[in-house]
Design a protein around this motif. Sequence first.
Motif, PDB file in Angstrom:
ATOM      1  N   GLY A   1       0.790  -1.229   0.000  1.00  0.00           N
ATOM      2  CA  GLY A   1       0.000   0.000   0.000  1.00  0.00           C
ATOM      3  C   GLY A   1       0.815   1.268   0.000  1.00  0.00           C
ATOM      4  N   ASP A   2       2.147   1.173   0.018  1.00  0.00           N
ATOM      5  CA  ASP A   2       2.978   2.367   0.045  1.00  0.00           C
ATOM      6  C   ASP A   2       3.119   2.961  -1.352  1.00  0.00           C
ATOM      7  OD1 ASP A   2       4.673   0.626  -1.260  1.00  0.00           O
ATOM      8  OD2 ASP A   2       6.054   0.388   0.425  1.00  0.00           O
ATOM      9  N   ALA A   3       3.871   4.065  -1.435  1.00  0.00           N
ATOM     10  CA  ALA A   3       4.019   4.764  -2.710  1.00  0.00           C
ATOM     11  C   ALA A   3       4.663   3.879  -3.763  1.00  0.00           C
ATOM     12  CB  ALA A   3       4.842   6.034  -2.503  1.00  0.00           C
ATOM     13  N   ALA A   4       5.659   3.067  -3.350  1.00  0.00           N
ATOM     14  CA  ALA A   4       6.328   2.184  -4.306  1.00  0.00           C
ATOM     15  C   ALA A   4       5.346   1.162  -4.869  1.00  0.00           C
ATOM     16  CB  ALA A   4       7.497   1.480  -3.626  1.00  0.00           C
ATOM     17  N   GLY A   5       4.464   0.633  -3.990  1.00  0.00           N
ATOM     18  CA  GLY A   5       3.472  -0.325  -4.447  1.00  0.00           C
ATOM     19  C   GLY A   5       2.488   0.289  -5.421  1.00  0.00           C
ATOM     20  N   GLN A   6       2.072   1.525  -5.140  1.00  0.00           N
ATOM     21  CA  GLN A   6       1.151   2.208  -6.043  1.00  0.00           C
ATOM     22  C   GLN A   6       1.820   2.477  -7.396  1.00  0.00           C
ATOM     23  OE1 GLN A   6      -0.293   5.679  -4.012  1.00  0.00           O
ATOM     24  NE2 GLN A   6      -1.128   4.509  -2.307  1.00  0.00           N
TER      25      GLN A   6
ATOM     26  N   VAL B   1      -5.177  -4.718  -2.886  1.00  0.00           N
ATOM     27  CA  VAL B   1      -4.302  -3.993  -1.970  1.00  0.00           C
ATOM     28  C   VAL B   1      -4.890  -4.057  -0.571  1.00  0.00           C
ATOM     29  CG1 VAL B   1      -3.267  -1.774  -1.383  1.00  0.00           C
ATOM     30  CG2 VAL B   1      -3.492  -2.450  -3.782  1.00  0.00           C
ATOM     31  N   GLU B   2      -4.098  -4.520   0.380  1.00  0.00           N
ATOM     32  CA  GLU B   2      -4.549  -4.610   1.767  1.00  0.00           C
ATOM     33  C   GLU B   2      -4.655  -3.197   2.350  1.00  0.00           C
ATOM     34  OE1 GLU B   2      -5.287  -5.358   5.690  1.00  0.00           O
ATOM     35  OE2 GLU B   2      -3.460  -4.299   5.109  1.00  0.00           O
ATOM     36  N   PRO B   3      -5.802  -2.829   2.956  1.00  0.00           N
ATOM     37  CA  PRO B   3      -6.013  -1.453   3.429  1.00  0.00           C
ATOM     38  C   PRO B   3      -4.924  -0.937   4.358  1.00  0.00           C
ATOM     39  CG  PRO B   3      -8.060  -2.698   3.512  1.00  0.00           C
ATOM     40  CD  PRO B   3      -6.974  -3.680   3.177  1.00  0.00           C
TER      41      PRO B   3
ATOM     42  N   VAL C   1      -6.593 -15.291   1.509  1.00  0.00           N
ATOM     43  CA  VAL C   1      -7.607 -15.677   0.522  1.00  0.00           C
ATOM     44  C   VAL C   1      -8.609 -14.545   0.328  1.00  0.00           C
ATOM     45  CG1 VAL C   1      -9.459 -17.301  -0.004  1.00  0.00           C
ATOM     46  CG2 VAL C   1      -7.345 -18.122   1.059  1.00  0.00           C
ATOM     47  N   ALA C   2      -9.036 -13.921   1.446  1.00  0.00           N
ATOM     48  CA  ALA C   2     -10.005 -12.826   1.369  1.00  0.00           C
ATOM     49  C   ALA C   2      -9.438 -11.628   0.623  1.00  0.00           C
ATOM     50  CB  ALA C   2     -10.437 -12.412   2.779  1.00  0.00           C
ATOM     51  N   LEU C   3      -8.137 -11.373   0.770  1.00  0.00           N
ATOM     52  CA  LEU C   3      -7.506 -10.261   0.062  1.00  0.00           C
ATOM     53  C   LEU C   3      -7.651 -10.435  -1.443  1.00  0.00           C
ATOM     54  CD1 LEU C   3      -5.615  -7.766  -0.111  1.00  0.00           C
ATOM     55  CD2 LEU C   3      -3.690  -9.385  -0.063  1.00  0.00           C
TER      56      LEU C   3
END
Length: 645
Positions: free
Chosen positions: A319-324, A345-347, A365-367
């Motif tokens: 969820g960080d800037a690199a991931g985005q 993306v996990e909140p 699995v839910a993610l």
Amino acid sequence: MAGKIRREDVDAVRERVRIDEVVGEQVVLKSAGVGSLKGLCPFHDERSPSFTVRPGVGRYHCFGCGEGGDVFDFLIKTTAVTFVEAVEAMAAKTGVALRYEDGGGSRPAQDVGKRQRLLDAHRVAAEFYAERLFSPEAEVGRRFLKERGFDRAAAETFGVGYAPTGWGALTDHLRSRGFTSDELVTGGLAAQGQRGPYDRFRGRLVWPIRDVVGSVIGFGARRLTEDDSGPKYLNTPETPLYRKSHVLYGLDLAKKEIGRRKQVVVVEGYTDVMACHLAGVPTAVATCGTAFGSDHVGVVRRLLGDDDGAGQVVFTFDGDAAGQKAALRAFEHDQEFVAATYVAVEPRGMDPCDLRLADGDEAVVALVEAKRPMFEFAVRQVLAAWDLETAEGRVRALGAAAPVVAGIKDRQLRDEHTRQLARMLGMDLGAVQRAVQTEALRAGRGAGAAGQTGGQGAGRAAGRGGPAGPQGRGRGGPGAPGGGDRDVVAAAERQLLALVVQAPASVPLAFDELEADAFVLPPSRAVHEAVRKAGGVGAGREAGVSWVDHLVDASAEETADQVASLLGALAVVPLPVDSDAGLARLAAGLLHDVLLRELGRREADLKGRAQRLEAAGEHAAAGEAYAALFALASERQRLRASTQE
């Protein structure tokens, strides 16, 4: 040094190995009619499958790009092995003992192909690292795994190992096993220093990276201590085995579930792959030290069987800037898929490994199940930079988002996503459409894109030729003459020759009595000549799956390339019937028609000759020609009558 492998042994290996199983390691194959399988071609990008495999004949052929051959050709072209290496690999798999022309047995170690030597070195290195994981020195590595929820069984499943801190532990071990310093450096297992080669990985946790068939081709190594001044992750450099743009970690373990579930989950790291598989998401893979790119798309599409839009490609990012940023890079390849693409993306910003530790397997699995469409995620990331509560913010957000939507090559998809963007912005649809159209024209996707009306994957693959089929005119398919009856004759000739190639036992031996000019088209005549030189259909009945290979060898030198291409296509075109009796009836009927046409041509030639002789006053010779003409006419009438009985 041992010589060439004996021809009969090559044929024995070809007879025993199942080409559909070998191809199926890299391409999802689906039934395409009786005895025929289809999938997306591994040799060129295509939207609809034109790559055909006929297990009963032992051949493959792509009607889109023209690539074709037997199981050895497939291995040579997809794994860069030599012919001898391909034969030896399949001989080991099928239990065939190979002999060489000088009478020797297996080749000595120094004569084994370079690629196989590198593969052997990597296999030994993987075993070495795995054993060292349970040494006293590797306690820091075991602690790292334990802290991330991985026990010994998990480490063994994924082959995780430990590289000792010494400069030459692996190098010395491999040298003792007969590998040279040059091989270790070439394979990326060692680096070259002033005093000689030294271990590339030292004091690190190591993951073996395998290709789609399970061979170790490289390693990824993670830093474990603060005094290690190297990068957090260090991967094998580009080598003859390892090209990071083509490699996905975990693919060897995930490929079967990918094909079964029609789903690929792309994660960011080795531990994320492990966490997903252990949590119940066995379709997870990861890139190795590079962003997800077009070559990865090709690998994934072939394993998904991505031609009907039923598949799913799910990207998970931190969820960080690199991931985005990584998500937006992945969006650049969105339209290269036919499958629907999503982002998960996990909140709280946790990756699958951290999520499994915090909340258990069910959370991973839910993610994946809570995924969102890729386009929606990409556009929302762009819009998040602007205050949509103000008119100025909305206008500027539209200016930033319009190029994203305009980049969609598929006109229908672009229109739908334009409407979605208007709803997200709360703006008039007409204004948003104008902004997107302006950007599309600027990018050269205005009128040109209007004709693209395919599904989500209508990108660079759109417009590529699909399968030409047995009657088609695509590259690689048997050529057809133009015009009416000639087309019908050509199609009938191709079908008869396809039976000769695929099912020689169904073709009457009378085929071998046909004259050299019995076929109308020059390409068909060239194939017929190869059949004659190879011993006719009688020889084909004994040759098995090596029959096509024998025909290629028997081709005339001046037409060899053309005949090889035609034979490749004829070997895989679908046959209209599957029973032996049905094939025999079809072959008899087609042969009957060829014989009638041959007699008709001979009659025409004799009639012209008789008339010329008569006009020249050579009455005796003309009489003989007319007698022969009468005999041919009687024979043709007899053949015609036989079809009505």
